[in-house]
Design a protein around this motif. Structure first.
Motif, PDB file in Angstrom:
ATOM      1  N   PHE A   1       0.832  -1.193   0.000  1.00 24.22           N
ATOM      2  CA  PHE A   1       0.000   0.000   0.000  1.00 24.22           C
ATOM      3  C   PHE A   1       0.870   1.249   0.000  1.00 24.22           C
ATOM      4  N   PRO A   2       0.370   2.344  -0.563  1.00 26.54           N
ATOM      5  CA  PRO A   2       1.158   3.580  -0.616  1.00 26.54           C
ATOM      6  C   PRO A   2       1.289   4.216   0.758  1.00 26.54           C
ATOM      7  N   ALA A   3       2.320   5.050   0.897  1.00 28.69           N
ATOM      8  CA  ALA A   3       2.504   5.810   2.130  1.00 28.69           C
ATOM      9  C   ALA A   3       1.760   7.139   2.079  1.00 28.69           C
ATOM     10  N   GLU A   4       1.494   7.633   0.858  1.00 33.98           N
ATOM     11  CA  GLU A   4       0.814   8.918   0.693  1.00 33.98           C
ATOM     12  C   GLU A   4      -0.151   8.840  -0.486  1.00 33.98           C
ATOM     13  N   LEU A   5      -1.197   9.643  -0.409  1.00 34.28           N
ATOM     14  CA  LEU A   5      -2.137   9.804  -1.515  1.00 34.28           C
ATOM     15  C   LEU A   5      -2.501  11.281  -1.614  1.00 34.28           C
ATOM     16  N   LEU A   6      -2.598  11.780  -2.832  1.00 35.66           N
ATOM     17  CA  LEU A   6      -2.990  13.169  -3.057  1.00 35.66           C
ATOM     18  C   LEU A   6      -4.028  13.222  -4.169  1.00 35.66           C
ATOM     19  N   ASN A   7      -5.154  13.832  -3.887  1.00 35.51           N
ATOM     20  CA  ASN A   7      -6.182  14.129  -4.886  1.00 35.51           C
ATOM     21  C   ASN A   7      -6.431  15.627  -4.878  1.00 35.51           C
ATOM     22  N   ALA A   8      -6.302  16.268  -6.028  1.00 33.58           N
ATOM     23  CA  ALA A   8      -6.547  17.712  -6.147  1.00 33.58           C
ATOM     24  C   ALA A   8      -7.358  17.949  -7.409  1.00 33.58           C
ATOM     25  N   GLN A   9      -8.419  18.721  -7.296  1.00 37.51           N
ATOM     26  CA  GLN A   9      -9.369  18.853  -8.395  1.00 37.51           C
ATOM     27  C   GLN A   9      -9.892  20.275  -8.492  1.00 37.51           C
ATOM     28  N   VAL A  10     -10.101  20.738  -9.734  1.00 35.19           N
ATOM     29  CA  VAL A  10     -10.770  22.004  -9.982  1.00 35.19           C
ATOM     30  C   VAL A  10     -11.874  21.735 -10.993  1.00 35.19           C
ATOM     31  N   GLY A  11     -13.045  22.316 -10.759  1.00 37.43           N
ATOM     32  CA  GLY A  11     -14.169  22.044 -11.637  1.00 37.43           C
ATOM     33  C   GLY A  11     -15.019  23.278 -11.886  1.00 37.43           C
ATOM     34  N   LEU A  12     -15.785  23.214 -12.964  1.00 37.23           N
ATOM     35  CA  LEU A  12     -16.717  24.267 -13.344  1.00 37.23           C
ATOM     36  C   LEU A  12     -18.118  23.668 -13.362  1.00 37.23           C
ATOM     37  N   VAL A  13     -19.081  24.368 -12.755  1.00 35.43           N
ATOM     38  CA  VAL A  13     -20.453  23.875 -12.648  1.00 35.43           C
ATOM     39  C   VAL A  13     -21.421  24.939 -13.145  1.00 35.43           C
TER      40      VAL A  13
END
Length: 305
Positions: free
Chosen positions: A98-110
């Motif tokens: 398993f990983p030691a770190e996880l990063l999720n970063a998101q930008v969206g338009l609605v």
């Protein structure tokens, strides 16, 4: 497990769904923690290896164009920003699983607008980086978007459906998008927000509400396995109690304490032909353990929806 991956995609879009209902700047800062629990192999054998999970989440919705029609419903455009960083400690494993770190970063338009007396349409598009931080490249960039047609049966119930497009599985793929939101009125309140959570709360005072919750959450990362691009999905379902305190008109403090009903990792091929193949073995998982979280939410909307 592919169904749960699908639910996580819809949950990611669900951030936009909730944010689009706000007519002012709104946001959340949340930290959650899962203590060490035992690794359970795909053959269901419980091992002495253990892992924990610590995560910080930030979300922000910024409407930049809002018009309210004669029925009080918004026609609006908004930018949504979301980020999650998780850190895991993995002890007593013979090999790295398993990983030691996880990063999720998101930008969206609605964009959301009414199209009739009871129907609304919502269009959304987002781009994000989903990585284990070992090697960040173009494979870690995921795109998704969709159009949902939302039927407002009454102010407390809405059902939405429509196509969702994602390149999560390597090539652009169309999935059915489903959204259901139902909330009751009164001192005792049931709130169903499919597929993210179910809450049952009791209003103890104007500034305090106690809720029982069941909640789905997770993270996604592109990883390299045997020099192949794979999609790693972390998924957890928790249940617990959530005291909620209103700190003024716009700020809410949430504390959550409970247990993990399930906590799994799943590595999937990003080839479309492999998406429909059944897995030969179960996903690795972890034993049930405690869960805790604290969150600050704010909503500067001038009107409530």
């Amino acid at each position: 497990m592919k169904i749960l991956h699908y639910c996580l995609i819809i949950v990611g879009l669900g951030l936009n769904l909730k944010a689009a209902a706000q007519t002012g700047i709104s946001g959340t800062i949340k930290a959650d923690y899962v203590p060490f629990s035992n690794y359970i192999r795909p053959d269901s054998v419980k091992t002495g290896s253990t892992s924990n999970f610590k995560r910080m989440q930030v979300g922000l919705s910024i409407p930049f164009s809002v018009k309210i029609d004669s029925s009080g419903r918004p026609k609006m455009w908004a930018v949504n920003l979301a980020g999650s960083y998780a850190k895991m400690e993995n002890r007593d494993y013979e090999t790295k699983l398993f990983p030691a770190e996880l990063l999720n970063a998101q930008v969206g338009l609605v964009h959301m607008r009414p199209i009739s007396r009871t129907w609304s349409i919502m269009a959304m598009a987002s781009v994000g980086v989903y990585t284990d931080l070992e090697e960040v490249n173009y494979n870690d960039v995921l795109l998704q978007g969709g159009v949902l047609f939302i039927k407002n049966f009454n102010p407390r119930m809405a059902l939405g459906f429509g196509p969702v497009v994602t390149n999560t599985f390597g090539v652009p793929m169309i999935l059915p998008g489903i959204y259901f939101n139902w909330v009751t009125n009164g001192r005792y309140r049931l709130h169903v927000n499919f597929p993210e959570n179910i809450e049952f709360g009791a209003q103890m005072s104007p500034a305090f509400e106690l809720k029982a919750v069941v909640e789905l959450g997770g993270m996604t990362a592109e990883v390299k396995r045997d020099d192949k691009s794979m999609l790693l999905g972390y998924m957890q379902i928790i249940a617990g109690l959530r005291p909620e305190f209103k700190l003024g008109k716009s700020v809410t403090l949430q504390l959550t304490g409970g247990t993990t009903l399930t906590r799994t990792f799943s590595a999937s091929s990003r080839k479309l032909k492999d998406f429909f193949k059944p897995k030969k073995e179960a996903d690795p998982s972890f034993s049930t353990t405690a869960y805790g979280a604290v969150a600050i939410k704010w909503n500067l909307s001038k009107i409530k929806k």
